[in-house]
Design a protein around this motif. Structure first.
Motif, PDB file in Angstrom:
ATOM      1  N   LEU A  63       0.831  -1.206   0.000  1.00  0.00           N
ATOM      2  CA  LEU A  63       0.000   0.000   0.000  1.00  0.00           C
ATOM      3  C   LEU A  63       0.861   1.251   0.000  1.00  0.00           C
ATOM      4  CD1 LEU A  63      -2.739  -1.097   2.574  1.00  0.00           C
ATOM      5  CD2 LEU A  63      -2.913  -1.046   0.074  1.00  0.00           C
ATOM      6  N   ALA A  64       1.938   1.234   0.795  1.00  0.00           N
ATOM      7  CA  ALA A  64       2.844   2.386   0.833  1.00  0.00           C
ATOM      8  C   ALA A  64       3.514   2.598  -0.517  1.00  0.00           C
ATOM      9  CB  ALA A  64       3.898   2.190   1.928  1.00  0.00           C
ATOM     10  N   SER A  65       3.911   1.505  -1.179  1.00  0.00           N
ATOM     11  CA  SER A  65       4.569   1.625  -2.477  1.00  0.00           C
ATOM     12  C   SER A  65       3.646   2.260  -3.513  1.00  0.00           C
ATOM     13  CB  SER A  65       5.031   0.248  -2.963  1.00  0.00           C
ATOM     14  OG  SER A  65       6.043  -0.272  -2.123  1.00  0.00           O
ATOM     15  N   ILE A  66       2.373   1.877  -3.481  1.00  0.00           N
ATOM     16  CA  ILE A  66       1.419   2.465  -4.418  1.00  0.00           C
ATOM     17  C   ILE A  66       1.255   3.961  -4.148  1.00  0.00           C
ATOM     18  CG2 ILE A  66      -1.004   2.471  -5.132  1.00  0.00           C
ATOM     19  CD1 ILE A  66      -1.021  -0.562  -4.560  1.00  0.00           C
ATOM     20  N   TYR A  67       1.120   4.333  -2.875  1.00  0.00           N
ATOM     21  CA  TYR A  67       0.959   5.750  -2.531  1.00  0.00           C
ATOM     22  C   TYR A  67       2.224   6.536  -2.878  1.00  0.00           C
ATOM     23  CZ  TYR A  67      -0.058   9.940   0.184  1.00  0.00           C
ATOM     24  OH  TYR A  67      -0.267  11.238   0.563  1.00  0.00           O
ATOM     25  N   LEU A  68       3.373   5.955  -2.576  1.00  0.00           N
ATOM     26  CA  LEU A  68       4.635   6.627  -2.893  1.00  0.00           C
ATOM     27  C   LEU A  68       4.802   6.793  -4.399  1.00  0.00           C
ATOM     28  CD1 LEU A  68       6.982   4.801  -0.365  1.00  0.00           C
ATOM     29  CD2 LEU A  68       6.268   7.196  -0.266  1.00  0.00           C
ATOM     30  N   GLY A  69       4.400   5.772  -5.155  1.00  0.00           N
ATOM     31  CA  GLY A  69       4.484   5.873  -6.603  1.00  0.00           C
ATOM     32  C   GLY A  69       3.619   6.994  -7.141  1.00  0.00           C
ATOM     33  N   MET A  70       2.428   7.138  -6.547  1.00  0.00           N
ATOM     34  CA  MET A  70       1.540   8.224  -6.946  1.00  0.00           C
ATOM     35  C   MET A  70       2.183   9.582  -6.666  1.00  0.00           C
ATOM     36  SD  MET A  70      -2.228   9.067  -5.394  1.00  0.00           S
ATOM     37  CE  MET A  70      -1.480   9.726  -3.892  1.00  0.00           C
ATOM     38  N   LEU A  71       2.816   9.715  -5.502  1.00  0.00           N
ATOM     39  CA  LEU A  71       3.492  10.966  -5.157  1.00  0.00           C
ATOM     40  C   LEU A  71       4.704  11.207  -6.057  1.00  0.00           C
ATOM     41  CD1 LEU A  71       3.511  10.883  -1.234  1.00  0.00           C
ATOM     42  CD2 LEU A  71       1.967  12.157  -2.740  1.00  0.00           C
ATOM     43  N   MET A 122      11.023   2.805  -5.726  1.00  0.00           N
ATOM     44  CA  MET A 122      11.054   4.205  -6.164  1.00  0.00           C
ATOM     45  C   MET A 122      12.405   4.558  -6.797  1.00  0.00           C
ATOM     46  SD  MET A 122       8.084   5.327  -5.721  1.00  0.00           S
ATOM     47  CE  MET A 122       7.544   3.629  -6.047  1.00  0.00           C
ATOM     48  N   LEU A 123      13.463   3.910  -6.355  1.00  0.00           N
ATOM     49  CA  LEU A 123      14.762   4.116  -6.997  1.00  0.00           C
ATOM     50  C   LEU A 123      14.758   3.534  -8.412  1.00  0.00           C
ATOM     51  CD1 LEU A 123      17.123   3.378  -3.977  1.00  0.00           C
ATOM     52  CD2 LEU A 123      16.956   5.545  -5.209  1.00  0.00           C
ATOM     53  N   PHE A 124      14.054   2.416  -8.599  1.00  0.00           N
ATOM     54  CA  PHE A 124      13.901   1.878  -9.949  1.00  0.00           C
ATOM     55  C   PHE A 124      13.114   2.855 -10.816  1.00  0.00           C
ATOM     56  CE2 PHE A 124      15.030  -2.157  -7.953  1.00  0.00           C
ATOM     57  CZ  PHE A 124      15.807  -2.746  -8.929  1.00  0.00           C
ATOM     58  N   ALA A 125      12.095   3.482 -10.221  1.00  0.00           N
ATOM     59  CA  ALA A 125      11.318   4.472 -10.964  1.00  0.00           C
ATOM     60  C   ALA A 125      12.190   5.665 -11.343  1.00  0.00           C
ATOM     61  CB  ALA A 125      10.121   4.930 -10.130  1.00  0.00           C
ATOM     62  N   ALA A 126      13.008   6.125 -10.387  1.00  0.00           N
ATOM     63  CA  ALA A 126      13.917   7.235 -10.674  1.00  0.00           C
ATOM     64  C   ALA A 126      14.909   6.839 -11.763  1.00  0.00           C
ATOM     65  CB  ALA A 126      14.659   7.645  -9.403  1.00  0.00           C
ATOM     66  N   GLY A 127      15.388   5.599 -11.697  1.00  0.00           N
ATOM     67  CA  GLY A 127      16.290   5.117 -12.738  1.00  0.00           C
ATOM     68  C   GLY A 127      15.629   5.125 -14.104  1.00  0.00           C
ATOM     69  N   ALA A 339       3.656   2.962 -18.532  1.00  0.00           N
ATOM     70  CA  ALA A 339       4.920   3.605 -18.900  1.00  0.00           C
ATOM     71  C   ALA A 339       4.915   5.103 -18.644  1.00  0.00           C
ATOM     72  CB  ALA A 339       5.234   3.326 -20.370  1.00  0.00           C
ATOM     73  N   ASP A 340       3.732   5.736 -18.725  1.00  0.00           N
ATOM     74  CA  ASP A 340       3.697   7.183 -18.541  1.00  0.00           C
ATOM     75  C   ASP A 340       3.708   7.585 -17.071  1.00  0.00           C
ATOM     76  OD1 ASP A 340       1.174   6.055 -18.212  1.00  0.00           O
ATOM     77  OD2 ASP A 340       0.130   7.913 -18.771  1.00  0.00           O
ATOM     78  N   ARG A 341       3.645   6.616 -16.168  1.00  0.00           N
ATOM     79  CA  ARG A 341       3.701   6.885 -14.728  1.00  0.00           C
ATOM     80  C   ARG A 341       4.756   5.969 -14.106  1.00  0.00           C
ATOM     81  NH1 ARG A 341      -0.496   9.962 -12.782  1.00  0.00           N
ATOM     82  NH2 ARG A 341      -2.181  10.353 -14.286  1.00  0.00           N
ATOM     83  N   PRO A 342       6.039   6.318 -14.205  1.00  0.00           N
ATOM     84  CA  PRO A 342       7.107   5.433 -13.731  1.00  0.00           C
ATOM     85  C   PRO A 342       7.034   5.109 -12.250  1.00  0.00           C
ATOM     86  CG  PRO A 342       7.960   7.620 -14.276  1.00  0.00           C
ATOM     87  CD  PRO A 342       6.568   7.562 -14.803  1.00  0.00           C
ATOM     88  N   GLY A 343       6.568   6.075 -11.436  1.00  0.00           N
ATOM     89  CA  GLY A 343       6.460   5.804 -10.005  1.00  0.00           C
ATOM     90  C   GLY A 343       5.402   4.766  -9.705  1.00  0.00           C
ATOM     91  N   LEU A 344       4.225   4.930 -10.274  1.00  0.00           N
ATOM     92  CA  LEU A 344       3.136   3.988 -10.039  1.00  0.00           C
ATOM     93  C   LEU A 344       3.464   2.623 -10.615  1.00  0.00           C
ATOM     94  CD1 LEU A 344       0.339   3.834  -8.766  1.00  0.00           C
ATOM     95  CD2 LEU A 344      -0.645   4.412 -10.993  1.00  0.00           C
ATOM     96  N   ALA A 346       6.388   1.365 -10.895  1.00  0.00           N
ATOM     97  CA  ALA A 346       7.392   0.743 -10.040  1.00  0.00           C
ATOM     98  C   ALA A 346       6.768   0.098  -8.816  1.00  0.00           C
ATOM     99  CB  ALA A 346       8.431   1.781  -9.619  1.00  0.00           C
ATOM    100  N   SER A 347       5.620   0.602  -8.375  1.00  0.00           N
ATOM    101  CA  SER A 347       4.944  -0.017  -7.227  1.00  0.00           C
ATOM    102  C   SER A 347       4.485  -1.432  -7.557  1.00  0.00           C
ATOM    103  CB  SER A 347       3.749   0.834  -6.792  1.00  0.00           C
ATOM    104  OG  SER A 347       2.693   0.785  -7.745  1.00  0.00           O
ATOM    105  N   LEU A 348       4.367  -1.739  -8.857  1.00  0.00           N
ATOM    106  CA  LEU A 348       4.001  -3.098  -9.251  1.00  0.00           C
ATOM    107  C   LEU A 348       5.076  -4.102  -8.860  1.00  0.00           C
ATOM    108  CD1 LEU A 348       2.535  -2.417 -12.814  1.00  0.00           C
ATOM    109  CD2 LEU A 348       1.269  -2.890 -10.723  1.00  0.00           C
ATOM    110  N   ILE A 349       6.310  -3.626  -8.685  1.00  0.00           N
ATOM    111  CA  ILE A 349       7.387  -4.518  -8.255  1.00  0.00           C
ATOM    112  C   ILE A 349       7.082  -5.069  -6.869  1.00  0.00           C
ATOM    113  CG2 ILE A 349       9.842  -4.651  -7.682  1.00  0.00           C
ATOM    114  CD1 ILE A 349      10.311  -2.437  -9.766  1.00  0.00           C
ATOM    115  N   SER A 350       6.663  -4.179  -5.950  1.00  0.00           N
ATOM    116  CA  SER A 350       6.291  -4.624  -4.600  1.00  0.00           C
ATOM    117  C   SER A 350       5.064  -5.517  -4.640  1.00  0.00           C
ATOM    118  CB  SER A 350       6.019  -3.404  -3.710  1.00  0.00           C
ATOM    119  OG  SER A 350       7.177  -2.638  -3.518  1.00  0.00           O
ATOM    120  N   LEU A 351       4.089  -5.158  -5.483  1.00  0.00           N
ATOM    121  CA  LEU A 351       2.883  -5.977  -5.593  1.00  0.00           C
ATOM    122  C   LEU A 351       3.213  -7.361  -6.141  1.00  0.00           C
ATOM    123  CD1 LEU A 351      -0.184  -6.190  -5.381  1.00  0.00           C
ATOM    124  CD2 LEU A 351      -0.348  -5.183  -7.676  1.00  0.00           C
TER     125      LEU A 351
END
Length: 409
Positions: A63-71, A122-127, A339-344, A346-351
């Motif tokens: 849940l945190a990963s999804i919220y963080l990805g959104m942010l 989130m580091l993967f998203a930043a990458g 692809a247009d939302r790299p943060g969100l 990336a949360s799929l990795i945790s899921l």
């Protein structure tokens, strides 16, 4: 391979992500093997309480990963958010070390540590943002490189830390190491990650609410692919559960043989991670995953039928080669789903990891109730192959590389 490493060296943002991922890997590798020991033997938690704690922490992490990805998608640089997550990790691990009480341990794992564990995705998203100018195949390869930093930490840390703390009577200093690793992440991000990021603000996706984020993740085109990758990843979890039990049981081996096998698998993962990424230039990711799963089937089958430690150790070379693809390639694949939302994305990795663990736990419970550990291994093979074939079917059997959310249905 050298093109990817050249891109990594040329980008301060990617270098910062790689160093931070390695430090996050140190934090995980220094504590994960000893959480149960500290919780049950040192702090007095019951087996059932620790099991419930682990499950709840995993749910909070997703849940945190999804919220963080959104942010994160609201800021293409990610720097400030990532630094806050590192600080939260320092607080969580530090509290466990400084105040070794059951209540502190439980609260720290449930909140700050679970939230900090969302830092790696989130580091993967930043990458992904920092590699925005690279071809799609190279972006996927860069995800593999970042995942390799985690593998490197797991090869180096558990053995060294276990040796250093042997005979001390407490594994709590492992959490001090994790706190220091989180501090290193904070320093790396503060000093080396570019402030503005590499993303184009004009391409920043529209803001979305938490409910809207769940709606994007719940689309059938996304959920079916996540389930497919989770089924594949569950084979890795099945291996982690049954290999030590079969090795020290029917195969007649020792815990030392388990360590040798794990080391071989981890070493082969590092050796072949870029090789698999290069293969995806010529063969699609899902086809490559299906090939790797077929190879991993041979390894799990060897474990299931093993009658000596040598059989499993010999199979580990094949297993590590295949596992390198099964662990790294889903990262780039999942990050292309939104692809247009790299943060969100990336949360799929945790899921994916959560679902894979849940599938493996269910297979272990069912397999041991109707058969043996070998039964669990064969069930893991069946589910992993089903996941691989399911992805191939979803992509309509495109053996040639074809990434992109626009092609999904």
């Amino acid at each position: 391979m050298f093109d990817i490493l050249k891109s990594l060296r040329a980008s301060p943002g990617l270098r910062a992500c790689a160093a931070a991922v390695f430090c996050c890997g140190i934090a995980a590798a220094s504590t994960a093997p000893y959480k149960s020991v500290v919780a049950i033997r040192e702090l007095g938690l019951s087996d059932s309480a620790f099991s419930a704690l682990t499950l709840t922490a995993a749910i909070i992490n997703v849940l945190a990963s999804i919220y963080l990805g959104m942010l994160a998608d609201r800021d293409t640089g990610y720097r400030k958010l990532l630094m806050w997550l590192a600080a939260i990790g320092i607080a969580g691990y530090g509290a466990i070390f400084l105040f070794p009480q059951p209540a502190v341990f439980v609260l720290a794992l449930l909140l700050p540590v679970s939230i900090f564990n969302g830092l790696t995705p989130m580091l993967f998203a930043a990458g992904r943002v920092f590699s925005d100018g690279l071809p799609s195949a190279d972006r996927a390869a860069m995800s593999s490189v970042l995942r390799g930093m985690v593998s490197a930490a797991w090869i180096l840390v558990p053995g060294v830390l276990g040796f250093a703390l042997a005979g001390r009577g407490s594994m709590l200093p492992a959490f001090l190491v994790a706190a220091l690793a989180a501090a290193a992440v904070l320093i790396v991000l503060k000093l080396t990650m570019p402030r503005g990021g590499s993303g184009d603000p004009a391409k920043r996706p529209p803001k979305v609410s938490l409910l809207g984020a769940f709606g994007l993740l719940a689309r059938p085109s996304v959920t079916m692919r996540v389930l497919g990758t989770a089924a594949i990843t569950s084979a890795i979890h099945v291996h982690a559960a049954v290999m030590p039990l079969i090795m020290t049981g029917r195969a007649g081996g020792s815990t030392g043989d388990v360590g040798i096998t794990v080391g071989i698998v981890a070493g082969m993962e590092l050796v072949f991670l870029l090789a698999w990424a290069r293969i995806t230039r010529y063969i699609s990711t899902v086809t490559t995953l299906a090939i790797a799963m077929a190879l991993y089937t041979g390894y799990l089958g060897t474990i299931a039928l093993a009658t000596s430690p040598g059989m499993i150790i010999a199979g580990a070379f094949l297993g590590g080669t295949a596992a390198s693809a099964l662990i790294t390639l889903p990262l780039g694949y999942l990050q292309e789903l939104i692809a247009d939302r790299p943060g969100l994305s990336a949360s799929l990795i945790s899921l994916n990891l959560f679902l894979a663990g849940a599938i493996a736990a269910g297979l272990f419970g069912l397999g041991t109730s109707i058969g043996s550990y070998s039964t669990v291994a064969f069930m893991g093979i069946a589910v992993g192959l089903a996941g691989a074939l399911g992805l191939v079917a979803l992509e309509r059997w495109r053996p040639i590389p074809s990434l992109g959310a626009e092609e999904m249905s």
